[in-house]
Design a protein around this motif. Sequence first.
Motif, PDB file in Angstrom:
ATOM      1  N   LEU A 141       0.135  -2.976  -2.356  1.00 52.36           N
ATOM      2  CA  LEU A 141       0.807  -3.217  -1.082  1.00 52.36           C
ATOM      3  C   LEU A 141       0.447  -4.574  -0.494  1.00 52.36           C
ATOM      4  CD1 LEU A 141       0.763   0.264   0.709  1.00 52.36           C
ATOM      5  CD2 LEU A 141       2.700  -0.942  -0.300  1.00 52.36           C
ATOM      6  N   GLU A 142      -0.715  -5.102  -0.868  1.00 53.34           N
ATOM      7  CA  GLU A 142      -1.070  -6.439  -0.403  1.00 53.34           C
ATOM      8  C   GLU A 142      -0.220  -7.502  -1.088  1.00 53.34           C
ATOM      9  OE1 GLU A 142      -5.735  -6.197   0.864  1.00 53.34           O
ATOM     10  OE2 GLU A 142      -5.298  -6.260  -1.299  1.00 53.34           O
ATOM     11  N   LEU A 143       0.218  -7.217  -2.305  1.00 51.23           N
ATOM     12  CA  LEU A 143       1.044  -8.173  -3.030  1.00 51.23           C
ATOM     13  C   LEU A 143       2.499  -8.149  -2.587  1.00 51.23           C
ATOM     14  CD1 LEU A 143      -0.296  -7.754  -6.683  1.00 51.23           C
ATOM     15  CD2 LEU A 143      -0.646  -9.713  -5.170  1.00 51.23           C
ATOM     16  N   ILE A 144       3.049  -6.957  -2.327  1.00 46.80           N
ATOM     17  CA  ILE A 144       4.484  -6.871  -2.041  1.00 46.80           C
ATOM     18  C   ILE A 144       4.796  -6.326  -0.657  1.00 46.80           C
ATOM     19  CG2 ILE A 144       5.067  -6.551  -4.474  1.00 46.80           C
ATOM     20  CD1 ILE A 144       5.495  -3.601  -3.914  1.00 46.80           C
ATOM     21  N   GLY A 145       3.814  -5.763   0.047  1.00 46.29           N
ATOM     22  CA  GLY A 145       4.066  -5.105   1.324  1.00 46.29           C
ATOM     23  C   GLY A 145       4.457  -6.067   2.428  1.00 46.29           C
ATOM     24  N   PRO A 146       5.035  -5.536   3.505  1.00 44.13           N
ATOM     25  CA  PRO A 146       5.520  -6.383   4.595  1.00 44.13           C
ATOM     26  C   PRO A 146       4.471  -6.723   5.653  1.00 44.13           C
ATOM     27  CG  PRO A 146       6.132  -4.104   5.000  1.00 44.13           C
ATOM     28  CD  PRO A 146       5.427  -4.128   3.665  1.00 44.13           C
ATOM     29  N   SER A 147       3.261  -6.171   5.534  1.00 45.45           N
ATOM     30  CA  SER A 147       2.314  -6.276   6.646  1.00 45.45           C
ATOM     31  C   SER A 147       1.270  -7.378   6.498  1.00 45.45           C
ATOM     32  CB  SER A 147       1.590  -4.932   6.828  1.00 45.45           C
ATOM     33  OG  SER A 147       0.898  -4.572   5.639  1.00 45.45           O
ATOM     34  N   LEU A 148       1.128  -7.978   5.310  1.00 49.41           N
ATOM     35  CA  LEU A 148       0.072  -8.955   5.095  1.00 49.41           C
ATOM     36  C   LEU A 148       0.675 -10.291   4.675  1.00 49.41           C
ATOM     37  CD1 LEU A 148      -3.058  -9.250   5.058  1.00 49.41           C
ATOM     38  CD2 LEU A 148      -2.952  -8.781   2.603  1.00 49.41           C
ATOM     39  N   ALA A 149       0.515 -11.294   5.521  1.00 42.97           N
ATOM     40  CA  ALA A 149       1.037 -12.625   5.213  1.00 42.97           C
ATOM     41  C   ALA A 149       0.283 -13.223   4.032  1.00 42.97           C
ATOM     42  CB  ALA A 149       0.900 -13.525   6.442  1.00 42.97           C
ATOM     43  N   PRO A 150       0.916 -14.078   3.246  1.00 35.89           N
ATOM     44  CA  PRO A 150       0.236 -14.704   2.112  1.00 35.89           C
ATOM     45  C   PRO A 150      -1.051 -15.436   2.511  1.00 35.89           C
ATOM     46  CG  PRO A 150       2.588 -15.073   1.951  1.00 35.89           C
ATOM     47  CD  PRO A 150       2.354 -14.430   3.279  1.00 35.89           C
ATOM     48  N   THR A 151      -1.043 -16.099   3.650  1.00 35.52           N
ATOM     49  CA  THR A 151      -2.256 -16.799   4.090  1.00 35.52           C
ATOM     50  C   THR A 151      -3.389 -15.820   4.361  1.00 35.52           C
ATOM     51  OG1 THR A 151      -1.273 -16.816   6.308  1.00 35.52           O
ATOM     52  CG2 THR A 151      -1.101 -18.838   5.019  1.00 35.52           C
ATOM     53  N   ASP A 152      -3.070 -14.685   4.979  1.00 33.18           N
ATOM     54  CA  ASP A 152      -4.091 -13.668   5.247  1.00 33.18           C
ATOM     55  C   ASP A 152      -4.599 -13.055   3.943  1.00 33.18           C
ATOM     56  OD1 ASP A 152      -3.777 -14.104   7.952  1.00 33.18           O
ATOM     57  OD2 ASP A 152      -2.289 -12.501   8.188  1.00 33.18           O
ATOM     58  N   LEU A 153      -3.710 -12.904   2.965  1.00 32.27           N
ATOM     59  CA  LEU A 153      -4.110 -12.379   1.662  1.00 32.27           C
ATOM     60  C   LEU A 153      -5.124 -13.312   1.011  1.00 32.27           C
ATOM     61  CD1 LEU A 153      -3.836 -10.475  -0.772  1.00 32.27           C
ATOM     62  CD2 LEU A 153      -1.843 -11.811  -1.488  1.00 32.27           C
TER      63      LEU A 153
END
Length: 331
Positions: free
Chosen positions: A238-250
């Motif tokens: 979900l961190e890769l494709i989910g809507p809740s985590l921006a790439p920068t936050d990842l």
Amino acid sequence: MTLGQKIAWDDTVLPFQLDNADIRGRVARLDGVLDGILKQHDYPEKVEALVAEMALLTALIGQTVKLRWKLSLQVQSKGAVRMIATDYYAPTVEGEPARIRAYASYDPDRITEGTPFDQVGEGYFAVLIDQGKGTEPYKGITPIAGDGLSACAEAYFAQSEQLPTRFNLSFGKSTEADTAEHWRAGGVMLQHMPQASPFAQGGATGENGLLAALDIVDGDDQENWNRANLLLDTVETLELIGPSLAPTDLLVRLFHDETPRVFDMQPVRFGCTCSEERVRNSLSIYSAQDLATMTTPEGVVTADCQFCGANYTLDPKTLGFEAGQPSGDDA
């Protein structure tokens, strides 16, 4: 943000660099791009998954190469999926989106109950780079290897470019409430900086005698590479494709101690370059006799674009290298 609304980082590629480890990378999220690609064909779900994975790889790799025009990835195999082809067109103007297109050729009677990658048999994975007029196109080929298309891409970079490369990808159908079911994909690419990657000194430890990433790093480079890969292994789907985590936050969550530094985000869109002019150019090598074999009972020549579904209907008298020349009787 309401459900169904486009997420700011959908259909983008975010370049980054881990300064403490001499590693560069990309984070990609695809949504509308996949919809544009997959709605052109009624693929079985396993074929859709392969096309989604290939498109995601294309977005990640295309943004890595400083292109002036086009990057293509191809899989040719003896399996049920005979071919997968993708193109990445670099933006011609600063700030414009890159364009991606893709399609697959497959034998529906040979699709099995196995995984999507089980549908790909013996064959090869190819990377083609075309920088446009006045340049020599590049083509690199490696055998199909590993347990997925991302493993094939990793083998290509290790073997052909001697660049340690790692992909962690996720893709599947999104079933959010109040939205139509559709494909989403996300992934992270890590790659050792070229100047920090020595040529392999030992043997090749990859599948079928191919080089692997660890064959081309040693000393501190190997330690940095292993550490970054261990951190990437902690990422969740979900961190890769989910809507809740921006790439920068990842990136901060995964690589906080590696001092990630991000660059301008690159938007990507589904897009095709087919046109009637291109079709005419491709048929310009044929004689009138050749074109007669392509002419329908209605007296026209038709051409379909496998990438976008466009259909072209042309008068055979206006095609080929003899177009416009007088016929024997007229002469």
